[in-house]
Design an enzyme around this catalytic site. Structure first.
Site, PDB file in Angstrom:
ATOM      1  N   ILE A 631     105.856 102.186 -51.260  1.00  0.00           N
ATOM      2  CA  ILE A 631     106.566 103.453 -51.015  1.00  0.00           C
ATOM      3  C   ILE A 631     107.934 103.453 -51.663  1.00  0.00           C
ATOM      4  CG2 ILE A 631     105.358 103.960 -48.868  1.00  0.00           C
ATOM      5  CD1 ILE A 631     107.713 102.807 -47.333  1.00  0.00           C
ATOM      6  N   ALA A 633     111.117 100.808 -54.050  1.00  0.00           N
ATOM      7  CA  ALA A 633     111.561  99.524 -54.586  1.00  0.00           C
ATOM      8  C   ALA A 633     112.984  99.275 -54.128  1.00  0.00           C
ATOM      9  CB  ALA A 633     111.476  99.505 -56.105  1.00  0.00           C
ATOM     10  N   GLY A 634     113.243  98.074 -53.621  1.00  0.00           N
ATOM     11  CA  GLY A 634     114.577  97.701 -53.197  1.00  0.00           C
ATOM     12  C   GLY A 634     115.239  96.799 -54.210  1.00  0.00           C
ATOM     13  N   PHE A 636     115.650  93.633 -53.986  1.00  0.00           N
ATOM     14  CA  PHE A 636     115.024  92.317 -54.109  1.00  0.00           C
ATOM     15  C   PHE A 636     113.526  92.384 -54.395  1.00  0.00           C
ATOM     16  CE2 PHE A 636     118.768  91.784 -51.432  1.00  0.00           C
ATOM     17  CZ  PHE A 636     119.410  90.731 -52.071  1.00  0.00           C
ATOM     18  N   GLY A 637     112.899  93.535 -54.274  1.00  0.00           N
ATOM     19  CA  GLY A 637     111.461  93.627 -54.506  1.00  0.00           C
ATOM     20  C   GLY A 637     110.929  94.961 -54.026  1.00  0.00           C
ATOM     21  N   GLU A 638     109.595  95.046 -53.935  1.00  0.00           N
ATOM     22  CA  GLU A 638     108.976  96.307 -53.559  1.00  0.00           C
ATOM     23  C   GLU A 638     108.996  96.510 -52.049  1.00  0.00           C
ATOM     24  OE1 GLU A 638     105.224  95.518 -55.483  1.00  0.00           O
ATOM     25  OE2 GLU A 638     105.635  97.056 -56.990  1.00  0.00           O
ATOM     26  N   ASP A 750     128.406 101.664 -46.946  1.00  0.00           N
ATOM     27  CA  ASP A 750     127.525 102.384 -47.877  1.00  0.00           C
ATOM     28  C   ASP A 750     126.805 103.507 -47.157  1.00  0.00           C
ATOM     29  OD1 ASP A 750     126.338 103.017 -50.269  1.00  0.00           O
ATOM     30  OD2 ASP A 750     124.793 101.475 -50.158  1.00  0.00           O
TER      31      ASP A 750
END
Length: 988
Positions: A631, A633-634, A636-638, A750
């Site tokens: 859903i 992507a961050g 560090f990964g998906e 943030d």
């Protein structure tokens, strides 16, 4: 040196070391001057010889082969016009585009002295098309110029060989000629090669494409080629591909896929091997047969169930087959209320579920009198229902006494035969597993009266009569309960006696005291029967010697009064505290806020970050976490949507953050630090951490799943659809989450709409703690970072300038989030660069009110954006203000002033170069409404003059229905009518 000497130099043996370099290509050659090896037969013009001598053929031998070249060198003679024409070149296939490769030598004009005044260093290439060979019939007017050939390398003292390639386009007749015109140069034509390129026959995406001539003709770089699927493959649309001018295949369209029972292997579709299957048309590999199934031979479309296993009607053919469940376990009938004709049946799930999780139960009741048994019928009630049960209990009521009941509980799963199917029980297949319990229900006797037989100051003698409904074979027991009548019900003590006789004497009672007695008969199995209650009083004491009892009573009363007084005092203090500190009585709260009992602990303070993870996050086994689909992507990964199914917990939808392969130990620690942060929070407006996977190769962070995703994207999709009241409610949820973080001495750093997640009930939750850091104990403490990225558009000016973050800087960011919400996901500060944003903020520019923004909401935004951070409201104040607005919906009706030139980015009122828009599509693109370009075109609105004449009704009539889109376009037209420049807006 004269021209003949020069020609001899040009064709000296030195040259032969250069020209016979073979280049392997994929071209189809139509003419190769070097490869002919015999008299070329090319035509020269003019035909006469003499001082104006033209092109000459020169023959040489090389390794026993004849080699021919052409040269001309009349540099000292004016007005040269010498032509050399090839033989007729046949055009093959559909080669409408050919390449002409020339190798030649050109002499430097400076080497001819006085003759250099008329010398040239170029010659011309011409071509002419014909449907047949015209022989020696040569006319210059039939030829058209292709190019002027100039040399890159000029021959002075050593030979310089030039190679040039030119394209002849638009060929359509059966053949053509090439011609070379000399106008006064010293040229030696060593090689002429004419060829066209082809894209070779190939197989792409299981589609076969034939060899194709490169290029699509004049001014067309690509040629579209249709293909055909390989055997046992199909395609929804005709497979196509494009052949480039360089002979390469590009952009395949219409992918072929192997049919069911076949898989793609080495550009072919081959049958699935025995034990494998493929159920549909796709390019997926064949799959091994699932559990309890088998495939019959190769090329199987599905795998059939083995003996004793089945598929449910709703199961897919790709699912494994299931067995029948075993019998339910531990069936128990609890009869504590049997006197009222009730009992409860409970049981445990079957030991073997047949490999399925859709277990249900049905309960059947049969009543027996003697040897005759029959269904209980509707008279006996089974609740909540008798079939399709998912719980392991039922309540049975309306039972009759002295009847033997038999209860049968059946376990079913998706492959069982349901009880509703009409079929004799003896012939029913093994579709359910049963367990049976029997019960004999005997109606207990009923107490009809209680009488006083004797009494004294400390004793009472009682007896009672009973009336059984049916004769009993076993003696009846009785339960006697009594208490003092004047006891406070909150502190009453009951005395309970179980008796075998229907009479009793009660001793140690208080004189002159009334007592309440209840007697109920018990059935042989201990169930209570009918009962009744009576009041009896002991005789008063004659001698006044009961002072000790009186003093005890007084002391007890005083103790009760003391307890009551303490309770009243505590409640009064709480009420006064609420009155003084009620959030509705202040606009800004006092700086002396109560600290929560729990304070955030920075995981970076741990020497070993893994210790922080283990302390603040629950470890999950990877087998309990199932990934379903990507859903997002961050860093560090998906990120996946998935299911968490831990033992003893209900199956839950979750979001799964993964750590991409090849990570470093530092990246792993940074990845898991977010879980160490999230694990410390517990609030309905903070994203909930379900757990982590750290003890296995692939680390994961598992959080609750939010159906509607990020807030900014959700708002863009639903532009104009949500009322202000609902938007303010979403802001209130975000503010409540931030108040919780602030109370824990925690700063987010943030906060933005992209980091707020929305669930299916539109509840907003703060997420993404990658930039977050802890504050010091001082409420005004800061966290200073020496580097890293800062989200400029959302960050307070003091945080940008000094990299110092506080809860007050989070308040600034919250104001930007409010603006994003009211603007339905619009980008803050639009297309301004970061430098322009910082400059505008320092010059006191603030974002204007979004369209239809309530004035009270915009005023709160401006308070959040005060330059002096000490004057900004706290999150406690913000929550209070938003709650007041929600309690008074009329306060949202007053709308803030709106300037369409600013809120729709005034650059939208002019073209990218500052001039008025050149087209309607350019204007729509500038306001992010390009999807309506076709609507305007179909309605005949094709000029900006027509746009300026449109009204709201006109916009609706062309198909703009969403309220937000309708307003955006209408306000943009309003802004177009105002000729104020962009620069004047920022001076406001």
């Amino acid at each position: 040196m004269d021209s003949r000497g020069i020609k001899r130099l040009l064709f000296s043996s030195v040259f032969f070391n250069y020209i016979f370099i073979t280049i392997q290509t994929k071209e189809e050659v139509l003419l190769d001057m070097k490869a002919l090896g015999s008299e070329l037969g090319w035509l020269t013009w003019p035909y006469e010889q003499g001082e104006k001598q033209g092109w000459e053929v020169v023959q040489r031998s090389l390794n026993g082969s004849q080699f021919y070249t052409y040269s001309v060198c009349n540099v000292g003679v004016r007005e040269q016009d010498n032509w050399l024409r090839t033989t007729f070149i046949q055009r093959r296939l559909s080669a409408s585009r050919v390449f002409v490769e020339l190798q030649f030598i050109v002499r430097d004009c400076n080497s001819f002295g006085a003759s250099s005044l008329t010398c040239k260093e170029t010659f011309n290439l011409f071509s002419a098309e014909f449907d047949a060979d015209v022989g020696t019939n040569f006319r210059k007017s039939q030829f058209k110029k292709v190019a002027t050939i100039a040399s890159d390398e000029i021959t002075r003292h050593d030979l310089r060989i030039n190679t040039e390639t030119r394209v002849v386009d638009g060929l359509s007749k059966k053949g053509f000629y090439l011609a070379f015109q000399d106008i006064g140069a010293c040229v030696a034509l060593l090689s002429v090669r004419v060829f066209y390129k082809t894209c070779p026959a190939t197989i792409k995406s299981l589609a076969v494409f034939p060899e194709t001539v490169a290029g699509g003709g004049e001014n067309q770089a690509l040629r579209e080629v249709a293909g055909a699927c390989v055997e046992n493959a199909v395609s929804e649309e005709l497979p196509r591909i494009y052949c480039t001018v360089d002979g390469e295949w590009v952009v395949p369209v219409g992918q072929c896929q192997c049919t069911a029972g076949f898989e793609a292997i080495n550009d072919t579709c081959q049958e699935c091997q025995p034990g494998f299957f493929k159920a549909s048309v796709s390019n997926n590999a064949c799959e091994p047969c699932p559990a309890n199934t088998q495939a019959h031979g190769s090329g199987a479309l599905f795998c059939s169930c083995t003996a004793g296993f089945y598929r449910a009607p709703d199961d897919k053919e790709t699912d494994p087959c299931s067995g029948l469940p075993s019998a339910p376990q531990d069936l128990i009938a609890t009869t504590t209320q049997l006197a009222a004709g009730k009992l409860q049946l409970t049981w445990s799930p079957p030991e073997d579920t047949g490999g399925r999780d859709d277990i249900t139960y049905s309960v059947e009741c049969r009543c027996c009198m003697g040897s005759a048994c029959q269904p209980c019928g509707e008279k006996v009630r089974i609740e909540p229902f008798s079939s399709s049960l998912t719980d392991t209990w039922v309540t049975v009521s309306e039972l009759e006494p002295s009847i033997n009941y038999t209860f049968t509980v059946e376990a079913h799963n998706g492959v069982s035969l349901t009880p509703g199917q009409v079929m004799p029980r003896s012939n029913r297949p093994p579709s359910a597993s049963t367990v049976t319990t029997s019960l004999h229900y005997t109606d207990p006797p009923k107490v009809t009266s209680i009488r006083l037989d004797d009494r004294s100051p400390t004793t009472l003698s009682l007896s009672w009569a009973v009336a059984p409904r049916r004769p009993l074979n076993r003696p009846t027991r009785y339960e006697l309960t009594y208490r003092k009548k004047d006891d406070n019900l909150d502190v009453t003590s009951y005395t309970v006696l179980i008796l075998e006789k229907n009479f009793v004497q009660i001793s140690d009672l208080f004189p002159g005291t009334a007592y309440l007695f209840r007697v109920q008969a018990l059935s042989p199995d201990g169930s209570p029967g009918g009962s009744m209650e009576e009041e009896f009083e002991t005789m008063p004491e004659v001698a006044p010697s009961n002072m000790a009892s009186i003093l005890g009573a007084v002391a007890g009363g005083a103790a009760v009064l003391l307890i009551v007084a303490v309770v009243v005092l505590v409640r009064k203090r709480r009420k006064n505290s609420h009155t003084r500190q009620g959030p509705e009585d202040t606009y800004f709260s006092s700086s002396e806020q109560l600290k929560p009992l729990k304070t955030y602990v920075d995981p970076h303070t741990y020497e070993d970050p893994n210790t922080a993870v283990l302390k603040f996050a629950s470890e999950l086994h990877p087998s309990h976490v199932t990934k379903q689909k990507v859903i997002g992507a961050g860093e560090f990964g998906e990120v996946y949507r998935g299911i968490l199914k831990a033992p003893g917990r209900k199956e839950t939808a979750v979001a799964i953050k993964t750590l991409k392969p090849g990570y470093s130990e530092k990246q792993r620690q940074d990845f898991l630090s977010e879980a160490s942060i999230m694990g410390q929070f517990s609030h309905q407006n903070i994203i909930r951490l379900e757990g982590v996977v750290t003890k296995f190769k692939h680390a994961m962070i598992v959080t609750e799943y939010m159906d509607n995703g990020a807030l900014d994207k959700y708002l863009k999709v639903h532009d104009g659809e949500l009322p202000s009241f609902q938007l303010v409610g979403m802001m209130r949820g975000i503010a409540a989450g931030m108040k919780y973080l602030s109370d824990m001495s925690y700063v987010h750093r943030d906060l933005a709409a992209r980091n707020i997640l929305v669930n299916n009930s539109l509840e907003c939750k703060v997420s993404d703690f990658g930039l977050s850091r802890v504050l010091e104990d001082d409420p005004e403490g800061t966290y200073t970072t020496s580097g890293g990225k800062i989200p400029i558009r959302w960050t307070a000016p003091e945080a940008i300038a000094y990299r110092k973050f506080t809860s007050a800087s989070d308040v600034w960011s919250f104001g930007i989030v409010m603006w994003e919400v009211m603007a339905f996901g619009e980008r803050p500060y639009w297309d301004m660069s970061n430098c322009e944003v910082m400059k505008a903020i320092n010059e006191a520019f603030r974002l204007p009110a979004p369209m239809d923004c309530p004035s009270a909401v915009y005023q709160l935004m401006l308070q959040c954006w005060l330059q002096d951070r000490s004057k900004r409201p706290r999150f406690t104040d913000i929550v209070s203000i938003l709650e007041k607005l929600l309690r008074s919906p009329d306060s949202l009706k007053a709308i803030a002033d709106f300037d369409p030139r600013i809120s729709i980015r005034l650059p939208s009122t002019s073209g990218s170069d500052g001039s008025p828009f050149r087209s309607v599509s350019e204007w729509l693109e500038s306001i992010k409404m390009s999807q309506y370009s076709e609507n305007f075109t179909c309605a005949g609105v094709v000029t900006m003059e027509q746009v300026l004449q449109m009204k709201n009704e006109d916009i609706k009539n062309i198909g703009v229905r969403l309220p937000g889109h309708l307003k955006r376009i209408a306000y943009s037209i309003l802004g177009l009518k105002d000729q104020t420049s962009t620069l004047s807006v920022f001076a406001v």
